[in-house]
Design an enzyme around this catalytic site. Structure first.
Site, PDB file in Angstrom:
ATOM      1  N   GLY A 109      -9.435 -17.165  -8.710  1.00  9.84           N
ATOM      2  CA  GLY A 109      -9.877 -15.909  -8.123  1.00  9.84           C
ATOM      3  C   GLY A 109     -10.647 -16.184  -6.843  1.00  9.84           C
ATOM      4  O   GLY A 109     -11.454 -17.117  -6.790  1.00  9.84           O
ATOM      5  N   ASP A 167       0.786  -1.240   0.000  1.00  8.19           N
ATOM      6  CA  ASP A 167       0.000   0.000   0.000  1.00  8.19           C
ATOM      7  C   ASP A 167       0.819   1.292   0.000  1.00  8.19           C
ATOM      8  O   ASP A 167       0.322   2.343   0.432  1.00  8.19           O
ATOM      9  CB  ASP A 167      -0.986  -0.018   1.169  1.00  8.19           C
ATOM     10  N   ASP A 216      -6.965  -3.890  -5.814  1.00  8.52           N
ATOM     11  CA  ASP A 216      -6.641  -2.591  -5.209  1.00  8.52           C
ATOM     12  C   ASP A 216      -5.253  -2.081  -5.623  1.00  8.52           C
ATOM     13  O   ASP A 216      -4.997  -0.888  -5.663  1.00  8.52           O
ATOM     14  CB  ASP A 216      -6.655  -2.662  -3.671  1.00  8.52           C
ATOM     15  N   THR A 246     -12.404 -14.111  -3.230  1.00  6.97           N
ATOM     16  CA  THR A 246     -12.689 -12.803  -2.631  1.00  6.97           C
ATOM     17  C   THR A 246     -12.046 -12.677  -1.257  1.00  6.97           C
ATOM     18  O   THR A 246     -11.657 -13.667  -0.643  1.00  6.97           O
ATOM     19  CB  THR A 246     -14.207 -12.545  -2.530  1.00  6.97           C
ATOM     20  N   ARG A 294     -16.275  -2.043  -4.181  1.00  7.57           N
ATOM     21  CA  ARG A 294     -15.086  -1.172  -4.162  1.00  7.57           C
ATOM     22  C   ARG A 294     -13.973  -1.749  -5.038  1.00  7.57           C
ATOM     23  O   ARG A 294     -13.217  -1.004  -5.652  1.00  7.57           O
ATOM     24  CB  ARG A 294     -14.601  -0.909  -2.738  1.00  7.57           C
TER      25      ARG A 294
HETATM   26  N1  GLY Z   1      -7.553  -1.355  -0.138  1.00  7.89           N
HETATM   27  C1  GLY Z   1      -8.339  -1.826   0.931  1.00  7.89           C
HETATM   28  C2  GLY Z   1      -9.785  -1.577   0.758  1.00  7.89           C
HETATM   29  O1  GLY Z   1     -10.226  -1.069  -0.263  1.00  7.89           O
HETATM   30  O2  GLY Z   1     -10.511  -1.886   1.695  1.00  7.89           O
END
Ligand code: GLY
Length: 389
Positions: free
Chosen positions: A224, A106, A166, A226, A238
Site C-alpha cells: 500500500g 473515472d 476512489d 499513498t 478523503r
Molecule cells: N478522486 C480524486 C480525488 O479524490 O482527489
C-alpha cells in the site's frame, strides 16, 4: 483524538436543510450563467472562485457540476435547472463518442452524475447510451492478474499496476450497465474489484491506504502506498470517505455481511479521528495541534455514505448511531462551512483540500465537495431520493 459524543450535536431541522438548499440553488443558478454547457468550472477554486475549464482534456470532475444542477432540479422542480443540465450533456456525449480523455478509471464520477442521472430523471436515451458506452473503457481496465481495475496510466504499465480506493465510486456504473445491458461480466468484474479492495486496501484498524500495488506477473498483493495522503502509513481523509460511501454503494447492489463489517470499521475509524467540529483535517493523522487545513469534501462524502448505508444496516441501534453521526457532521457543514449568497465565492462548500502535497486546491471549494454537500441536502429533503450511482 478524544472520542466525540455525537448525541450532543444540535438538532438538524427540516427548516435548516431547506434554507441551506435554497442557498445552494441561488448560488448554482448564478454560477450557471457563466458555466453554461461548454465552459465548465475548474476542479477547485482559486481564491474561492472557480475558473474556466472544459470537458475534453481528461479531467475527472466535470460530472459533479452537471450533478449539482440535476440535484437542484430535483429539489426545486424548476425547469430552468433541467435546461441547464441538458445543455451540458452534448459535451459528455462527444467526449465518450470521440474517446477524449477516457484513459483512466473515472468514468463513474463523470457519467453517473451527468448522463445516467439525465436518463433516470428525464428518460434521455442518448445520455443513457453515453453512460453505458462509458462503462466499456472502465471495464477494459480490469486486470485478471490481481482481480482489480487499474486506476491510472496505460493498462499493464508496471509503475501503475495498482488500484485506488476512489474507484469504489466508479464501479456502480458497471453494476448499472450490467443491469441495463444484461452483460453480467460487467457486474462480475466490478464485484471482484470490490472484494480485492476490501481485502487489501484496509489495515486491521479500519484505516486505509490510498493505493495498493499488485505483482503484474502473479497478481500477488505487493504494498500500500499513498498518493494524496500524508504518508504511506497514514490515512488520507478523503480516501477513507470514499471507502465509507463506496462500500455502501456496492452494498446497494450486492448486500453481504462482509461489506457491513468492513463499512463499520472504515466508518468508525473516520468518526473516531474527527476534530471537535466534526470536519476532518486533510489526513486523519493530524490533531488540532498540527494546525493543518480541513477537507470539508471528505465530511460531505462521509455524510452521503453514512446515510446510504443506513438503508442497508439491519441492526436498529447501529443504524440510529450512524444516522446521528451523519446529522451531526451535516449540522457542522451547514453552520461552519457552507458558502452563503453574498459571500466572496462562487462555490458551495468552503475549506476543502484537493491535493496538499501537490499544492492544489488547499482550503478552497472543490467541485466534488460542492456536489456531495448538495447530494446530502437532497437526501435529507427527499428521503426516498433515487441516487444516480
Ligand atoms: N478522486 C480524486 C480525488 O479524490 O482527489
Amino acid at each position: 483524538m478524544t472520542a466525540i459524543n455525537f448525541d450532543q450535536a444540535s438538532e438538524l431541522t427540516y427548516e435548516k436543510i431547506s434554507n441551506a438548499m435554497s442557498n445552494v440553488q441561488s448560488i448554482a443558478a448564478d454560477t450557471a450563467r457563466h458555466f453554461n454547457g461548454e465552459v465548465f468550472p475548474s476542479h477547485c477554486t482559486e481564491n474561492q472562485y472557480y475558473f474556466d475549464d472544459d470537458n475534453y482534456h481528461g479531467g475527472w470532475n466535470t460530472g459533479f457540476w452537471t450533478g449539482i444542477i440535476w440535484l437542484c432540479y430535483e429539489a426545486s422542480g424548476d425547469e430552468k435547472f433541467k435546461k441547464i443540465a441538458e445543455s451540458q450533456l452534448p459535451s459528455f456525449i462527444k467526449r465518450i463518442n470521440e474517446k477524449i480523455g477516457v484513459n483512466h478509471h473515472d468514468m463513474g464520477f463523470l457519467y453517473s452524475l451527468s448522463c445516467e442521472a439525465a436518463y433516470m430523471i428525464t428518460g434521455n436515451e442518448k445520455a443513457h447510451d453515453a453512460a453505458i458506452s462509458a462503462a466499456r473503457p472502465l471495464a477494459s481496465r480490469y486486470r485478471d492478474k490481481g482481480e482489480f481495475i487499474q486506476a491510472w496510466g496505460n493498462v499493464d504499465d508496471e509503475t501503475d499496476y495498482r488500484l485506488i480506493i476512489d474507484c469504489l465510486m466508479n464501479i456502480p456504473l458497471l453494476y448499472r450497465a450490467a443491469i441495463e445491458t444484461g452483460d453480467m461480466h460487467l457486474d462480475d468484474i466490478a464485484y471482484k474489484h470490490y472484494l480485492t479492495t476490501l481485502k487489501n486496501i484496509f489495515r486491521s484498524d479500519g484505516s486505509s491506504y490510498h493505493t495498493f500495488y499488485f505483482n503484474k506477473q502473479t497478481g500477488e498483493p505487493v504494498k500500500g502506498v499513498t498518493h494524496q495522503g500524508y504518508s504511506d502509513n497514514s490515512c488520507w481523509a478523503r480516501g477513507q470517505a470514499w471507502g465509507i460511501y463506496g462500500i455502501a454503494l456496492t452494498e446497494k447492489y450486492h448486500y453481504n455481511e462482509q461489506g457491513v463489517t468492513a463499512f463499520e470499521k472504515c466508518a468508525d475509524y473516520f468518526l473516531n479521528h474527527l476534530p471537535g467540529d466534526l470536519v476532518p483535517y486533510w489526513d486523519l493523522i493530524f490533531t488540532p495541534e498540527d494546525n493543518q487545513p480541513r477537507d470539508s469534501s471528505a465530511a460531505a462524502i462521509a455524510v452521503c455514505g453514512l446515510l446510504e448505508m443506513c438503508r442497508y444496516i439491519k441492526d436498529k441501534e447501529k443504524r440510529a448511531h450512524y444516522k446521528k453521526c451523519a446529522d451531526a457532521i451535516m449540522n457542522s457543514l451547514i453552520d461552519n462551512y457552507a458558502v452563503k449568497p453574498g459571500d466572496k465565492s462562487n462555490g458551495l462548500l468552503a475549506h476543502s483540500t484537493y491535493y496538499y502535497k501537490g499544492n492544489l486546491g488547499i482550503d478552497e471549494c472543490c467541485m466534488w465537495g460542492d456536489y456531495f454537500y448538495t447530494e446530502a441536502l437532497v437526501r435529507y429533503l427527499k428521503p426516498d431520493w433515487k441516487l444516480y450511482w
